[in-house]
Design a protein around this motif. Structure first.
Motif, PDB file in Angstrom:
ATOM      1  N   PRO A 137       0.831  -1.208   0.000  1.00  0.00           N
ATOM      2  CA  PRO A 137       0.000   0.000   0.000  1.00  0.00           C
ATOM      3  C   PRO A 137       0.862   1.252   0.000  1.00  0.00           C
ATOM      4  CG  PRO A 137       0.118  -0.892   2.216  1.00  0.00           C
ATOM      5  CD  PRO A 137       0.799  -1.897   1.309  1.00  0.00           C
ATOM      6  N   LYS A 138       0.284   2.338  -0.428  1.00  0.00           N
ATOM      7  CA  LYS A 138       0.958   3.630  -0.391  1.00  0.00           C
ATOM      8  C   LYS A 138       1.173   4.003   1.067  1.00  0.00           C
ATOM      9  CE  LYS A 138       0.406   8.203  -2.520  1.00  0.00           C
ATOM     10  NZ  LYS A 138      -0.544   9.037  -3.311  1.00  0.00           N
ATOM     11  N   CYS A 139       2.433   4.189   1.505  1.00  0.00           N
ATOM     12  CA  CYS A 139       2.709   4.340   2.936  1.00  0.00           C
ATOM     13  C   CYS A 139       4.164   4.705   3.163  1.00  0.00           C
ATOM     14  CB  CYS A 139       2.392   3.029   3.669  1.00  0.00           C
ATOM     15  SG  CYS A 139       3.465   1.666   3.145  1.00  0.00           S
ATOM     16  N   PHE A 140       4.545   4.723   4.438  1.00  0.00           N
ATOM     17  CA  PHE A 140       5.940   4.849   4.861  1.00  0.00           C
ATOM     18  C   PHE A 140       6.279   3.603   5.679  1.00  0.00           C
ATOM     19  CE2 PHE A 140       4.350   9.090   4.247  1.00  0.00           C
ATOM     20  CZ  PHE A 140       5.355   9.715   3.529  1.00  0.00           C
ATOM     21  N   GLU A 141       7.408   2.991   5.378  1.00  0.00           N
ATOM     22  CA  GLU A 141       7.820   1.785   6.101  1.00  0.00           C
ATOM     23  C   GLU A 141       8.891   2.121   7.130  1.00  0.00           C
ATOM     24  OE1 GLU A 141      10.219  -2.442   5.494  1.00  0.00           O
ATOM     25  OE2 GLU A 141       9.572  -1.294   3.727  1.00  0.00           O
ATOM     26  N   ALA A 142       8.586   1.817   8.391  1.00  0.00           N
ATOM     27  CA  ALA A 142       9.586   1.872   9.447  1.00  0.00           C
ATOM     28  C   ALA A 142      10.284   0.514   9.442  1.00  0.00           C
ATOM     29  CB  ALA A 142       8.932   2.157  10.796  1.00  0.00           C
ATOM     30  N   GLN A 143      11.468   0.483   8.902  1.00  0.00           N
ATOM     31  CA  GLN A 143      12.175  -0.755   8.616  1.00  0.00           C
ATOM     32  C   GLN A 143      12.568  -1.518   9.871  1.00  0.00           C
ATOM     33  OE1 GLN A 143      13.032  -3.520   6.847  1.00  0.00           O
ATOM     34  NE2 GLN A 143      13.701  -2.193   5.167  1.00  0.00           N
ATOM     35  N   LEU A 144      12.391  -2.858   9.821  1.00  0.00           N
ATOM     36  CA  LEU A 144      12.848  -3.738  10.896  1.00  0.00           C
ATOM     37  C   LEU A 144      13.872  -4.748  10.394  1.00  0.00           C
ATOM     38  CD1 LEU A 144       9.518  -4.536  12.831  1.00  0.00           C
ATOM     39  CD2 LEU A 144      11.227  -2.759  13.312  1.00  0.00           C
ATOM     40  N   ASN A 145      14.344  -4.586   9.182  1.00  0.00           N
ATOM     41  CA  ASN A 145      15.348  -5.490   8.635  1.00  0.00           C
ATOM     42  C   ASN A 145      16.513  -5.609   9.619  1.00  0.00           C
ATOM     43  OD1 ASN A 145      16.781  -7.131   6.924  1.00  0.00           O
ATOM     44  ND2 ASN A 145      17.244  -5.550   5.427  1.00  0.00           N
ATOM     45  N   HIS A 146      16.899  -6.854   9.920  1.00  0.00           N
ATOM     46  CA  HIS A 146      17.916  -7.095  10.946  1.00  0.00           C
ATOM     47  C   HIS A 146      19.188  -6.295  10.679  1.00  0.00           C
ATOM     48  CE1 HIS A 146      20.103  -9.013  14.085  1.00  0.00           C
ATOM     49  NE2 HIS A 146      20.893  -9.694  13.289  1.00  0.00           N
ATOM     50  N   MET A 147      19.603  -5.548  11.673  1.00  0.00           N
ATOM     51  CA  MET A 147      20.776  -4.678  11.667  1.00  0.00           C
ATOM     52  C   MET A 147      20.543  -3.359  10.918  1.00  0.00           C
ATOM     53  SD  MET A 147      22.656  -6.346  13.619  1.00  0.00           S
ATOM     54  CE  MET A 147      24.084  -5.254  13.576  1.00  0.00           C
ATOM     55  N   HIS A 148      19.314  -3.144  10.471  1.00  0.00           N
ATOM     56  CA  HIS A 148      18.992  -1.886   9.799  1.00  0.00           C
ATOM     57  C   HIS A 148      17.696  -1.290  10.322  1.00  0.00           C
ATOM     58  CE1 HIS A 148      22.261  -2.572   6.981  1.00  0.00           C
ATOM     59  NE2 HIS A 148      21.770  -3.762   6.718  1.00  0.00           N
ATOM     60  N   ALA A 149      17.270  -1.699  11.489  1.00  0.00           N
ATOM     61  CA  ALA A 149      16.025  -1.172  12.052  1.00  0.00           C
ATOM     62  C   ALA A 149      16.127   0.342  12.209  1.00  0.00           C
ATOM     63  CB  ALA A 149      15.730  -1.818  13.408  1.00  0.00           C
ATOM     64  N   GLY A 150      15.078   1.020  11.799  1.00  0.00           N
ATOM     65  CA  GLY A 150      15.070   2.480  11.890  1.00  0.00           C
ATOM     66  C   GLY A 150      15.202   3.177  10.565  1.00  0.00           C
ATOM     67  N   ASP A 151      15.626   2.464   9.521  1.00  0.00           N
ATOM     68  CA  ASP A 151      15.556   3.045   8.192  1.00  0.00           C
ATOM     69  C   ASP A 151      14.090   3.359   7.870  1.00  0.00           C
ATOM     70  OD1 ASP A 151      18.258   2.632   7.879  1.00  0.00           O
ATOM     71  OD2 ASP A 151      18.062   1.021   6.409  1.00  0.00           O
ATOM     72  N   ILE A 152      13.864   4.329   7.023  1.00  0.00           N
ATOM     73  CA  ILE A 152      12.519   4.614   6.530  1.00  0.00           C
ATOM     74  C   ILE A 152      12.531   4.445   5.015  1.00  0.00           C
ATOM     75  CG2 ILE A 152      10.756   6.397   6.183  1.00  0.00           C
ATOM     76  CD1 ILE A 152      11.518   7.540   8.905  1.00  0.00           C
ATOM     77  N   TRP A 153      11.610   3.625   4.530  1.00  0.00           N
ATOM     78  CA  TRP A 153      11.465   3.413   3.099  1.00  0.00           C
ATOM     79  C   TRP A 153      10.152   4.044   2.644  1.00  0.00           C
ATOM     80  CZ3 TRP A 153      14.411   0.096  -0.341  1.00  0.00           C
ATOM     81  CH2 TRP A 153      15.587  -0.408   0.247  1.00  0.00           C
ATOM     82  N   ASP A 178      23.009   1.787  13.269  1.00  0.00           N
ATOM     83  CA  ASP A 178      22.624   0.385  13.095  1.00  0.00           C
ATOM     84  C   ASP A 178      22.923  -0.431  14.351  1.00  0.00           C
ATOM     85  OD1 ASP A 178      21.573   0.432  10.526  1.00  0.00           O
ATOM     86  OD2 ASP A 178      23.514   0.179   9.572  1.00  0.00           O
ATOM     87  N   GLY A 179      23.317   0.243  15.426  1.00  0.00           N
ATOM     88  CA  GLY A 179      23.733  -0.483  16.624  1.00  0.00           C
ATOM     89  C   GLY A 179      22.721  -0.485  17.749  1.00  0.00           C
ATOM     90  N   SER A 180      21.469  -0.206  17.451  1.00  0.00           N
ATOM     91  CA  SER A 180      20.476  -0.080  18.518  1.00  0.00           C
ATOM     92  C   SER A 180      19.678  -1.349  18.774  1.00  0.00           C
ATOM     93  CB  SER A 180      19.506   1.062  18.178  1.00  0.00           C
ATOM     94  OG  SER A 180      20.199   2.290  18.121  1.00  0.00           O
ATOM     95  N   GLU A 181      19.786  -2.336  17.904  1.00  0.00           N
ATOM     96  CA  GLU A 181      19.010  -3.567  18.075  1.00  0.00           C
ATOM     97  C   GLU A 181      19.640  -4.494  19.115  1.00  0.00           C
ATOM     98  OE1 GLU A 181      17.879  -5.508  14.299  1.00  0.00           O
ATOM     99  OE2 GLU A 181      18.676  -3.703  13.345  1.00  0.00           O
ATOM    100  N   LYS A 182      18.785  -5.281  19.742  1.00  0.00           N
ATOM    101  CA  LYS A 182      19.261  -6.305  20.674  1.00  0.00           C
ATOM    102  C   LYS A 182      19.563  -7.594  19.909  1.00  0.00           C
ATOM    103  CE  LYS A 182      16.747  -4.455  24.653  1.00  0.00           C
ATOM    104  NZ  LYS A 182      15.730  -4.714  25.700  1.00  0.00           N
ATOM    105  N   PRO A 183      20.307  -8.519  20.515  1.00  0.00           N
ATOM    106  CA  PRO A 183      20.624  -9.782  19.837  1.00  0.00           C
ATOM    107  C   PRO A 183      19.361 -10.553  19.473  1.00  0.00           C
ATOM    108  CG  PRO A 183      22.022  -9.472  21.762  1.00  0.00           C
ATOM    109  CD  PRO A 183      20.973  -8.410  21.838  1.00  0.00           C
ATOM    110  N   ILE A 184      19.468 -11.362  18.431  1.00  0.00           N
ATOM    111  CA  ILE A 184      18.342 -12.201  18.008  1.00  0.00           C
ATOM    112  C   ILE A 184      17.846 -13.031  19.180  1.00  0.00           C
ATOM    113  CG2 ILE A 184      17.788 -14.242  16.620  1.00  0.00           C
ATOM    114  CD1 ILE A 184      19.340 -12.988  14.343  1.00  0.00           C
ATOM    115  N   GLY A 185      16.540 -13.098  19.318  1.00  0.00           N
ATOM    116  CA  GLY A 185      15.917 -13.834  20.421  1.00  0.00           C
ATOM    117  C   GLY A 185      15.437 -12.931  21.534  1.00  0.00           C
ATOM    118  N   GLN A 186      15.938 -11.689  21.589  1.00  0.00           N
ATOM    119  CA  GLN A 186      15.515 -10.740  22.614  1.00  0.00           C
ATOM    120  C   GLN A 186      14.521  -9.738  22.040  1.00  0.00           C
ATOM    121  OE1 GLN A 186      18.717  -8.885  24.830  1.00  0.00           O
ATOM    122  NE2 GLN A 186      19.977 -10.743  24.781  1.00  0.00           N
ATOM    123  N   TRP A 187      13.617  -9.268  22.894  1.00  0.00           N
ATOM    124  CA  TRP A 187      12.612  -8.304  22.470  1.00  0.00           C
ATOM    125  C   TRP A 187      13.211  -6.911  22.308  1.00  0.00           C
ATOM    126  CZ3 TRP A 187       8.112  -9.743  20.599  1.00  0.00           C
ATOM    127  CH2 TRP A 187       7.550 -10.952  20.995  1.00  0.00           C
TER     128      TRP A 187
END
Length: 242
Positions: A137-153, A178-187
């Motif tokens: 849909p026409k929108c803005f994406e707040a990216q959650l791609n691993h190690m790139h969370a926070g990008d806007i597409w 790109d350093g704000s995410e927690k390790p995989i498995g953590q919320w």
């Protein structure tokens, strides 16, 4: 619970969902609980491959966790039935399950016009723009791609960002870290503030992006299934004070 299957010819995609008259309200009567932790009331699944059902990708497990089993599945998204959200703070938690490599997903805000189906023959594209996007849909994406969370597409939308010469590549508007995410498995904690024509994003308390002059500032909220296993919980919206 009753699931409906609608065939939308101009989209050529599957829509599976349930509707309720209104989202749940928290005790303070201001906070809107978008996901009730039990079922898909208020959400509709859009799937890019006809014949694939919502339950093939999305489910709810104990503890109020919304599960997306997107690995090796067609892309799609869950869309909240309300399309009039504006001026709010959206908060949620996400994680990639332990033992997975992470992957791609995102939160869509200000979602409006449903996307057109991808043409089987790419030479018959309906758009001359290299930035035109099908299906989504026409929108803005707040990216959650691993190690790139926070990008806007941007998805058939536009916005402005500081230092655009260094932080924009096609539809991608790079985050500040790109350093704000927690390790995989953590919320992870995700906070998105939509105020007027601005969008500001925090990941685990870190300010990671801010864009202005967004071409649209009202619409639905969606969660992406984009080829990876991912889980969500505690999805809430607080209207901003006018």
């Amino acid at each position: 619970m009753r699931a409906s299957f609608l065939t939308v010819q101009f989209l050529t995609l599957a829509i599976i969902g349930d509707f309720v008259a209104s989202p749940l309200l928290a005790a303070d009567n201001d906070e809107v609980v978008l996901f009730n932790g039990k079922n898909f009331d208020g959400w509709t699944a859009f799937i890019s491959r006809p014949g694939v059902q919502r339950e093939d990708i999305w489910s709810v497990k104990e503890g109020g966790v919304l599960v997306c089993r997107g690995k090796d599945k067609p892309t799609g998204y869950l869309r909240h039935h309300r399309d009039d959200f504006e001026n709010y703070t959206l908060t949620l938690q996400w994680r990639f399950p332990e033992g997975t490599p992470g992957g791609n997903s995102g939160v869509l805000v200000h979602a409006t016009t449903p996307g057109e189906p991808r043409p089987a023959d790419k030479s018959k594209s309906k758009s001359d723009s290299p930035l035109f996007v099908y299906f989504w849909p026409k929108c803005f994406e707040a990216q959650l791609n691993h190690m790139h969370a926070g990008d806007i597409w941007v998805i058939n939308t536009t916005c402005q960002i500081e230092n655009a010469d260094k932080r924009v590549a096609g539809r991608r508007h790079f985050n500040l870290t790109d350093g704000s995410e927690k390790p995989i498995g953590q919320w992870n904690d995700h906070k998105i503030e939509c105020k007027g024509d601005e969008i500001t994003i925090w990941v685990n308390g870190d300010l990671v992006n801010h864009v202005t002059n967004c071409s649209q500032s009202k619409g639905a909220i969606c969660l992406q299934a984009e080829g990876a296993d991912i889980e969500f919980r505690d999805i809430r919206l607080i209207p901003l004070q006018k």
